[in-house]
Motif scaffolding. Structure first.
Motif, PDB file in Angstrom:
ATOM      1  N   GLY A 106       0.773  -1.242   0.000  1.00 49.13           N
ATOM      2  CA  GLY A 106       0.000   0.000   0.000  1.00 49.13           C
ATOM      3  C   GLY A 106       0.801   1.287   0.000  1.00 49.13           C
ATOM      4  N   THR A 107       1.998   1.276  -0.579  1.00 47.70           N
ATOM      5  CA  THR A 107       2.777   2.509  -0.587  1.00 47.70           C
ATOM      6  C   THR A 107       2.356   3.403  -1.756  1.00 47.70           C
ATOM      7  OG1 THR A 107       4.990   3.428  -0.514  1.00 47.70           O
ATOM      8  CG2 THR A 107       4.651   1.570  -1.975  1.00 47.70           C
ATOM      9  N   THR A 108       2.594   4.712  -1.616  1.00 46.78           N
ATOM     10  CA  THR A 108       2.252   5.629  -2.705  1.00 46.78           C
ATOM     11  C   THR A 108       3.452   6.441  -3.150  1.00 46.78           C
ATOM     12  OG1 THR A 108       1.563   7.189  -1.042  1.00 46.78           O
ATOM     13  CG2 THR A 108      -0.178   5.926  -2.131  1.00 46.78           C
ATOM     14  N   ALA A 109       4.627   6.148  -2.588  1.00 44.11           N
ATOM     15  CA  ALA A 109       5.833   6.851  -3.014  1.00 44.11           C
ATOM     16  C   ALA A 109       6.874   5.805  -3.354  1.00 44.11           C
ATOM     17  CB  ALA A 109       6.336   7.785  -1.927  1.00 44.11           C
ATOM     18  N   GLY A 110       6.567   4.997  -4.369  1.00 41.96           N
ATOM     19  CA  GLY A 110       7.392   3.835  -4.687  1.00 41.96           C
ATOM     20  C   GLY A 110       8.703   4.197  -5.358  1.00 41.96           C
ATOM     21  N   GLN A 111       9.489   3.135  -5.598  1.00 39.16           N
ATOM     22  CA  GLN A 111      10.819   3.290  -6.191  1.00 39.16           C
ATOM     23  C   GLN A 111      10.744   3.330  -7.705  1.00 39.16           C
ATOM     24  OE1 GLN A 111      13.803   3.555  -4.893  1.00 39.16           O
ATOM     25  NE2 GLN A 111      13.123   3.495  -2.780  1.00 39.16           N
ATOM     26  N   VAL A 112       9.611   2.975  -8.271  1.00 35.69           N
ATOM     27  CA  VAL A 112       9.519   2.827  -9.723  1.00 35.69           C
ATOM     28  C   VAL A 112       8.598   3.906 -10.268  1.00 35.69           C
ATOM     29  CG1 VAL A 112       9.132   1.160 -11.564  1.00 35.69           C
ATOM     30  CG2 VAL A 112       9.587   0.363  -9.245  1.00 35.69           C
ATOM     31  N   ASP A 113       9.103   4.722 -11.182  1.00 35.14           N
ATOM     32  CA  ASP A 113       8.275   5.791 -11.732  1.00 35.14           C
ATOM     33  C   ASP A 113       7.898   5.530 -13.190  1.00 35.14           C
ATOM     34  OD1 ASP A 113       8.415   7.478  -9.374  1.00 35.14           O
ATOM     35  OD2 ASP A 113      10.517   7.716  -9.905  1.00 35.14           O
ATOM     36  N   LEU A 114       8.693   4.716 -13.851  1.00 34.60           N
ATOM     37  CA  LEU A 114       8.464   4.483 -15.271  1.00 34.60           C
ATOM     38  C   LEU A 114       9.051   3.114 -15.591  1.00 34.60           C
ATOM     39  CD1 LEU A 114       7.180   6.414 -17.317  1.00 34.60           C
ATOM     40  CD2 LEU A 114       9.437   7.217 -17.931  1.00 34.60           C
ATOM     41  N   VAL A 115       8.316   2.313 -16.376  1.00 30.63           N
ATOM     42  CA  VAL A 115       8.813   0.978 -16.733  1.00 30.63           C
ATOM     43  C   VAL A 115       8.696   0.779 -18.233  1.00 30.63           C
ATOM     44  CG1 VAL A 115       8.644  -1.491 -16.261  1.00 30.63           C
ATOM     45  CG2 VAL A 115       7.831   0.130 -14.556  1.00 30.63           C
ATOM     46  N   TRP A 116       9.749   0.232 -18.807  1.00 35.46           N
ATOM     47  CA  TRP A 116       9.695  -0.173 -20.213  1.00 35.46           C
ATOM     48  C   TRP A 116       9.045  -1.547 -20.224  1.00 35.46           C
ATOM     49  CZ3 TRP A 116      14.402  -2.260 -23.382  1.00 35.46           C
ATOM     50  CH2 TRP A 116      14.023  -2.426 -24.727  1.00 35.46           C
ATOM     51  N   VAL A 117       7.849  -1.643 -20.803  1.00 35.71           N
ATOM     52  CA  VAL A 117       7.060  -2.844 -20.575  1.00 35.71           C
ATOM     53  C   VAL A 117       6.191  -3.142 -21.788  1.00 35.71           C
ATOM     54  CG1 VAL A 117       5.078  -1.635 -19.573  1.00 35.71           C
ATOM     55  CG2 VAL A 117       5.598  -3.940 -18.790  1.00 35.71           C
ATOM     56  N   ASN A 118       5.762  -4.393 -21.910  1.00 35.21           N
ATOM     57  CA  ASN A 118       4.657  -4.737 -22.801  1.00 35.21           C
ATOM     58  C   ASN A 118       4.207  -6.162 -22.506  1.00 35.21           C
ATOM     59  OD1 ASN A 118       6.494  -6.443 -24.015  1.00 35.21           O
ATOM     60  ND2 ASN A 118       6.266  -5.602 -26.066  1.00 35.21           N
ATOM     61  N   GLY A 119       3.236  -6.626 -23.255  1.00 39.52           N
ATOM     62  CA  GLY A 119       2.830  -8.021 -23.183  1.00 39.52           C
ATOM     63  C   GLY A 119       2.268  -8.450 -21.848  1.00 39.52           C
ATOM     64  N   ASP A 120       2.664  -9.693 -21.444  1.00 44.04           N
ATOM     65  CA  ASP A 120       2.037 -10.243 -20.243  1.00 44.04           C
ATOM     66  C   ASP A 120       2.425  -9.468 -18.989  1.00 44.04           C
ATOM     67  OD1 ASP A 120       4.565 -11.155 -20.609  1.00 44.04           O
ATOM     68  OD2 ASP A 120       4.187 -13.189 -19.907  1.00 44.04           O
ATOM     69  N   ASN A 121       3.627  -8.846 -18.981  1.00 44.99           N
ATOM     70  CA  ASN A 121       3.976  -8.020 -17.822  1.00 44.99           C
ATOM     71  C   ASN A 121       2.979  -6.878 -17.673  1.00 44.99           C
ATOM     72  OD1 ASN A 121       6.315  -9.386 -16.944  1.00 44.99           O
ATOM     73  ND2 ASN A 121       7.489  -8.423 -18.581  1.00 44.99           N
ATOM     74  N   PHE A 122       2.650  -6.261 -18.819  1.00 44.52           N
ATOM     75  CA  PHE A 122       1.671  -5.173 -18.772  1.00 44.52           C
ATOM     76  C   PHE A 122       0.302  -5.715 -18.363  1.00 44.52           C
ATOM     77  CE2 PHE A 122      -1.701  -2.820 -21.030  1.00 44.52           C
ATOM     78  CZ  PHE A 122      -1.623  -1.628 -20.329  1.00 44.52           C
ATOM     79  N   GLY A 123      -0.078  -6.831 -18.980  1.00 47.40           N
ATOM     80  CA  GLY A 123      -1.404  -7.395 -18.719  1.00 47.40           C
ATOM     81  C   GLY A 123      -1.589  -7.763 -17.254  1.00 47.40           C
ATOM     82  N   THR A 124      -0.598  -8.476 -16.690  1.00 48.68           N
ATOM     83  CA  THR A 124      -0.701  -8.866 -15.284  1.00 48.68           C
ATOM     84  C   THR A 124      -0.748  -7.638 -14.392  1.00 48.68           C
ATOM     85  OG1 THR A 124       0.657 -10.736 -15.832  1.00 48.68           O
ATOM     86  CG2 THR A 124       0.295 -10.318 -13.518  1.00 48.68           C
ATOM     87  N   GLY A 125       0.121  -6.672 -14.699  1.00 49.45           N
ATOM     88  CA  GLY A 125       0.145  -5.452 -13.899  1.00 49.45           C
ATOM     89  C   GLY A 125      -1.195  -4.750 -13.950  1.00 49.45           C
ATOM     90  N   LYS A 126      -1.802  -4.716 -15.140  1.00 53.13           N
ATOM     91  CA  LYS A 126      -3.073  -4.024 -15.271  1.00 53.13           C
ATOM     92  C   LYS A 126      -4.148  -4.741 -14.456  1.00 53.13           C
ATOM     93  CE  LYS A 126      -6.019  -1.846 -18.696  1.00 53.13           C
ATOM     94  NZ  LYS A 126      -6.900  -2.333 -19.764  1.00 53.13           N
ATOM     95  N   GLU A 127      -4.107  -6.077 -14.536  1.00 51.67           N
ATOM     96  CA  GLU A 127      -5.075  -6.877 -13.791  1.00 51.67           C
ATOM     97  C   GLU A 127      -4.961  -6.609 -12.290  1.00 51.67           C
ATOM     98  OE1 GLU A 127      -5.668 -11.621 -13.044  1.00 51.67           O
ATOM     99  OE2 GLU A 127      -4.407 -10.985 -14.710  1.00 51.67           O
ATOM    100  N   ALA A 128      -3.725  -6.394 -11.816  1.00 49.74           N
ATOM    101  CA  ALA A 128      -3.508  -6.164 -10.390  1.00 49.74           C
ATOM    102  C   ALA A 128      -3.581  -4.685 -10.031  1.00 49.74           C
ATOM    103  CB  ALA A 128      -2.150  -6.731  -9.979  1.00 49.74           C
ATOM    104  N   GLY A 129      -3.933  -3.833 -10.997  1.00 46.56           N
ATOM    105  CA  GLY A 129      -4.030  -2.406 -10.704  1.00 46.56           C
ATOM    106  C   GLY A 129      -2.686  -1.749 -10.466  1.00 46.56           C
ATOM    107  N   ALA A 130      -1.642  -2.269 -11.120  1.00 46.19           N
ATOM    108  CA  ALA A 130      -0.296  -1.760 -10.861  1.00 46.19           C
ATOM    109  C   ALA A 130       0.037  -0.506 -11.666  1.00 46.19           C
ATOM    110  CB  ALA A 130       0.732  -2.848 -11.153  1.00 46.19           C
ATOM    111  N   TRP A 131      -0.780  -0.187 -12.668  1.00 50.08           N
ATOM    112  CA  TRP A 131      -0.432   0.959 -13.523  1.00 50.08           C
ATOM    113  C   TRP A 131      -1.384   2.134 -13.294  1.00 50.08           C
ATOM    114  CZ3 TRP A 131       3.930  -0.912 -14.475  1.00 50.08           C
ATOM    115  CH2 TRP A 131       4.131  -2.187 -14.995  1.00 50.08           C
ATOM    116  N   ALA A 132      -0.840   3.343 -13.462  1.00 50.52           N
ATOM    117  CA  ALA A 132      -1.683   4.542 -13.543  1.00 50.52           C
ATOM    118  C   ALA A 132      -2.279   4.565 -14.944  1.00 50.52           C
ATOM    119  CB  ALA A 132      -0.838   5.780 -13.295  1.00 50.52           C
ATOM    120  N   CYS A 133      -3.566   4.904 -15.056  1.00 47.10           N
ATOM    121  CA  CYS A 133      -4.215   4.834 -16.369  1.00 47.10           C
ATOM    122  C   CYS A 133      -4.805   6.180 -16.772  1.00 47.10           C
ATOM    123  CB  CYS A 133      -5.310   3.767 -16.361  1.00 47.10           C
ATOM    124  SG  CYS A 133      -4.623   2.111 -16.307  1.00 47.10           S
ATOM    125  N   GLY A 134      -5.164   6.261 -18.059  1.00 55.32           N
ATOM    126  CA  GLY A 134      -5.874   7.422 -18.561  1.00 55.32           C
ATOM    127  C   GLY A 134      -5.051   8.693 -18.648  1.00 55.32           C
TER     128      GLY A 134
END
Lengths: 416, 288, 292
Positions: A106-134
């Protein structure tokens, strides 16, 4: 007086109980759709971004990619008042993993600000609400891309929905040593026949390696009679119907592979090392740009050529995503916008710098931008994107990927 | 006055006597056998470092050439441009931080175990040596969530976990030193009117100095050579040489860069060892 | 909270210290307890499904049974790798210690060479081993036998992995043994020589018993380390079967959301086996007369 041993075990039990009590309140919150950062205007965002530090997590095994970010993107970001730091990881999953851990706690000041990503990494992250959207629609440079480009609106079947900004395009490419293979095959089925006729001279990385995983999907398209026959969205029925043929084909291939298929390279870099060492005559990559450098440096034989398949190969785009746990969204958006600019995309496309294919729509470029791309030198090894991406096949939905990987591990790798 | 030498102190004198009186001197056949074994062992220990030494200077070394085709320093440049300097600084800072924490805490713990036996001692020893029995990745899987939840900055988390993994070594080394340490000196100094500070500086410190150096070196190595804890708990906030080696080794055609980074990883501890050897101290023990 | 008990135990003859003596260990204990107890409790909780990434916590042992067969095979493989490399390391380390304690130039040479590998991180050792032993490594190039070069890296016998562990650990065992022998053995050996013991007699009756406790301790440390370490097997191993740490890390890094509890379960099993190994070593050590 109690013996220390008894006290010790009691203390341990107490600690364990406290731990479990503490944990029961620890279930991860349900993935809430991440909010866009207010209804901010681009001016607000850029002024907010000044002075912030953005940590860009990216696969660090690609020297040219690292050099491009260090020598071109970081200085350009500095001009916008954003300190960009590149965090090299051995696998993009390390970055997603970190974000998921932060999300879990539940942190909001994480170590990761930007990730070079695609495919299943993106999909899983999206499913878990890991990305900022819109947020991508706020980027001015998004107007340089084609809104109808299917590669940019869906990432391995997962709708992008503004959760990541496009960065590069890639085309799965098979390379071969033309000195050892004077008469190269023209289709994937032809390649498999070649392998059976020349035992020990071919292998592919073991999925879940990214490249090995793509190769199994290429074979799936081939044994299913072309990508049009495979439903891109995942459904168990299609999976159960289509994979037996794939697994049988790969089983049949086993005795003809390097070391009789008793083992596989664990990663694409191990396959590349085998190719460089002359143990196999083919290698494969989703980043054909690296071929140019590796041939020039003498790691690969000078007779290395790209195999052109009649039915085409799989193509995809890769993106920059902002984790929902990032504390520096504005600055991350500024960097994502910068990475989409004509100058940065053109520099990134230069084979001498990185050679990554641009995501911009040629029709939307300014005359100056067009000139930048027209002046790019061409590579002596790798044909241009227009040639490589001819008949490009779409990627399967992300849910296919772990399912196929697991089936491969179970039946081809572990099964005998 | 009988002085018990700590087991860590050199007994060069004794050994020289033994050699001189000829009782344990070997015969000719034995000498040849010994020289051959020594040579074989030297090769065994140094062989894996040979390709590193060659790759560092290999600008071009295509397969199957047995030696590099072009020699030069391109790999050094590439390694520097990949952040070798940052990684070096990160590794150094991590090693020093772990050493700075684990050494004094190990001294305190060892003093407690050596001079103040209590009914807690058994539990204390069991806990202090527990990290040796628990693979790091196991604790890391568990602690990762805990540390992020407690909002411990990730670099601090790395130092904390590695300190726990260095404590068994520092405690053990200091416990050995204190085992041979005569409290009589301290008591005598107190009787003679020395202040606590004077006792510490003039009596305690000189007696334990060699062991202290050894403990500090071991703790430094724990931080210096770690990969997994830095990657999983540090989460990229801390870039060290082992991380750079791993990410370079995950790419293709990076052998030369890996070699340069590897030598960078070897340099400072080696300098420390050489320094320790020159100043005549016994070689420190080590970690696997 | 420890105060009342410990106060009693302070020695009366010395000036009363400001801090009760036994409490000196507390700072170290707090750190280690947090890491060891906290880490173990959390990883166990994860393995039992109490901390899912998504969904509700629910007590279950599903994570342990999901890869039951692979877990057994992986455990056996890990034991075999760690056991073989530790055995080799103890043998080579013991020989090296014997040479080192002779002093003279060859002892010094071996001591110097072995201390080279000590400070090297294992990941670097693994990379170096790869450059040496791989199919296109230095040895294959020098001997020009690429076609017939045995599959050492990624081969069925895990030779490169065992080599790396044995290499680094033999230096560790050797230096620890040399330290122990140097402080103890000269007197015994001289006595034995005076009493007419031959070379082999001195080795069997003096040097071996003297070094046994240190050999057991350093061997156990080396065994636990190679049993639970990830990077070497990851870099030099093959994809299947997997040693436990590699399997755990693959599951931990897997993008499937259910795989974290499975990774934690593998970790718990690894820890349990390590603990058993330590307890066995301790039980054995207690039987050795020289063990303090």
């Amino acid at each position: 007086m109690k013996s220390p041993r008894a006290v010790g075990s009691r203390a341990l039990i107490m600690a364990a109980v406290t731990g479990v009590l503490f944990l029961s309140s620890c279930a991860a919150p349900p993935p809430a759709p991440a909010q866009p950062p207010g209804a901010a205007s681009w001016e607000q965002i850029t002024s907010e971004a000044k002075g912030q530090t953005v940590k860009l997590w990216m696969y660090g095994g690609d020297t040219q990619g690292n050099a491009y970010v260090d020598e071109h993107l970081i200085p350009a970001a500095a001009k916008e008042g954003v300190t960009l730091e590149r965090v090299p990881v051995a696998d993009t999953k390390d970055a997603l993993n970190r974000v998921l851990t932060e999300k879990q706690s539940g942190t909001t000041a994480g170590q990761v600000d930007l990730v070079w990503v695609n495919g299943d990494n993106f999909g899983t992250g999206k499913e878990a609400g890991a990305w900022a959207c819109g947020w991508t629609s706020l980027l001015p440079n998004m107007s340089l891309t084609d809104p109808a480009d299917p590669l940019l609106s869906e990432d391995f079947g997962t709708p992008v929905e503004g959760c990541e900004a496009p960065w590069s395009k890639a085309q799965f490419t098979i390379a071969y040593n033309s000195a050892a293979v004077p008469d190269p095959p023209k289709t994937l089925a032809g390649l498999l026949d070649w392998v059976k006729a020349h035992p020990g001279r071919f292998t592919y990385p073991a999925p879940p390696d990214f490249t090995g995983s793509v190769f199994t999907r290429e074979v799936l398209y081939s044994v299913s009679g072309g990508y049009a026959k495979v439903r891109l969205a995942f459904d168990q029925g299609a999976f159960d119907r289509l994979t037996p043929a794939l697994l049988t084909e790969l089983q049949d291939l086993k005795p003809s592979l390097w070391r009789e298929g008793s083992t596989y390279p664990k990663s694409s870099s191990e396959l590349n090392a085998l190719y460089a060492g002359g143990q196999v005559d083919f290698t494969m990559t989703y980043g054909p740009a690296e071929l140019t450098k590796l041939v020039t440096e003498g790691t690969y034989p000078a007779t290395t050529k790209v195999l052109t398949l009649e039915e085409g190969t799989v193509g995809n785009a890769s993106f920059l995503a902002i984790p929902s746990t990032s504390g520096h969204r504005s600055a991350a958006m500024v960097v994502a916008n910068l990475a989409l600019s004509e100058e940065q995309q053109a520099q990134k496309a230069d084979p001498a710098i990185w050679g990554q294919f641009p995501v911009l729509n040629p029709g939307a470029l300014s005359p100056e931008g067009r000139a930048l791309f027209d002046h790019l030198p061409s590579s002596p090894v790798v044909p241009g994107y227009e040639v490589l991406s001819k008949n490009a096949n779409p990627e399967l939905a992300a849910a296919w990927v772990p399912a196929l990987d697991e089936a491969w591990r179970r039946h081809v790798l572990a099964g005998n | 006055m009988a002085v018990t030498l700590p087991p860590g102190l050199p007994r060069e004198a004794l050994r020289k006597d033994a050699a001189r009186n000829g009782l344990t001197r070997s015969r000719a056949a034995g000498r040849i056998l010994r020289t051959a074994t020594a040579a074989a062992l030297a090769v065994w220990f140094v062989l894996p470092l040979v390709p590193l030494g060659l790759w560092v200077f290999a600008d071009r070394w295509s397969y199957p050439a047995p030696l590099p085709q072009h020699w030069g320093l391109e790999n050094v440049d590439s390694a520097l441009s990949r952040g070798a300097a940052t990684g070096f600084a990160g590794s150094l800072a991590l090693g020093l931080a772990v050493s700075a924490l684990a050494t004094p805490l190990g001294v305190l713990a060892a003093r407690s175990l050596a001079f103040h036996p209590s009914r807690w001692s058994a539990l204390f020893s069991a806990l202090l040596f527990a990290p040796l029995a628990l693979p790091a990745f196991v604790t890391v899987f568990g602690l990762n969530v805990l540390l992020v939840r407690l909002q411990v900055p990730s670099s601090a988390g790395v130092v904390l976990v590695l300190t726990a993994y260095a404590l068994p070594y520092t405690t053990y080394v200091m416990r050995l030193a204190f085992g041979a340490h005569d409290l009589g000196f301290e008591e005598e100094a107190c009787t003679l009117g020395a202040t606590r500070g004077q006792v510490f500086l003039r009596v305690q410190l000189p007696l334990i100095a060699p062991a202290l150096a050894r403990a500090a070196f071991l703790a430094f190595l724990v931080g210096w050579s770690d990969y997994l804890v830095t990657v999983l708990i540090g989460g990229g906030s801390l870039v060290t040489v082992p991380l750079l080696v791993a990410s370079a080794a995950a790419g293709t055609g990076n052998d030369g860069i890996v070699a340069v980074l590897s030598l960078i990883a070897l340099a400072p501890p080696l300098a420390l060892l050489l320094f320790a050897g020159m100043t005549g101290r016994r070689r420190p023990g080590a970690r696997p | 909270m420890f105060l009342p008990e410990t106060e009693v135990l302070i020695t009366r003859s010395r000036p009363k210290p400001r801090v009760p003596g036994a409490l000196l260990a507390v700072p170290a204990i707090v750190i280690v307890a947090f890491v060891v107890v906290g880490g173990s409790a959390m990883v166990t909780a994860q393995s039992l499904g109490l901390m899912p990434l998504v969904g509700r916590p629910e007590l279950s042992t599903a994570a342990y049974t999901a890869h039951g067969g692979d877990l057994l095979v992986g455990g056996g493989l890990s034991l075999a790798i760690a056991g073989t490399s530790t055995l080799l390391a103890c043998l080579i380390g013991f020989m090296a210690a014997l040479i080192m304690m002779q002093g003279r130039w060859c002892g010094k040479l071996v001591a110097a060479m072995s201390s080279l590998s000590i400070p090297l991180p294992h990941i670097v050792g693994a990379a170096a081993t790869g450059l040496l032993l791989a199919d296109s490594g230095l040895l294959a190039r020098v001997f020009g036998t690429a076609e017939r070069w045995p599959p050492l890296v990624g081969g069925p016998w895990w030779a490169a992995v065992i080599f790396e562990y044995a290499w680094k650990e033999s230096a560790f065992v050797g230096l620890v043994l040399a330290g122990t022998l140097a402080t103890r053995s000269v007197d015994y050996e001289e006595t034995a020589a005076l009493l007419g013991a031959g070379r082999l007699g001195r080795l069997r009756h003096v040097l071996l018993p003297l070094s046994l406790p240190a050999l057991m301790t350093s061997g156990t440390i080396a065994f636990i380390y190679s049993f639970g370490s990830y990077e070497v097997a990851w870099l030099l191993g093959r994809p299947y079967p997997e040693p436990l740490p590699v399997m755990a890390l693959r599951l931990y890094n897997s993008v499937t959301l259910t795989s974290r509890p499975e990774a934690a379960a593998v970790a718990v099993v690894t820890a349990a086996v390590s603990l058993c190994a330590v307890l066995m070593a301790l039980a054995f050590l207690r039987k050795i007369p020289l063990w303090r």
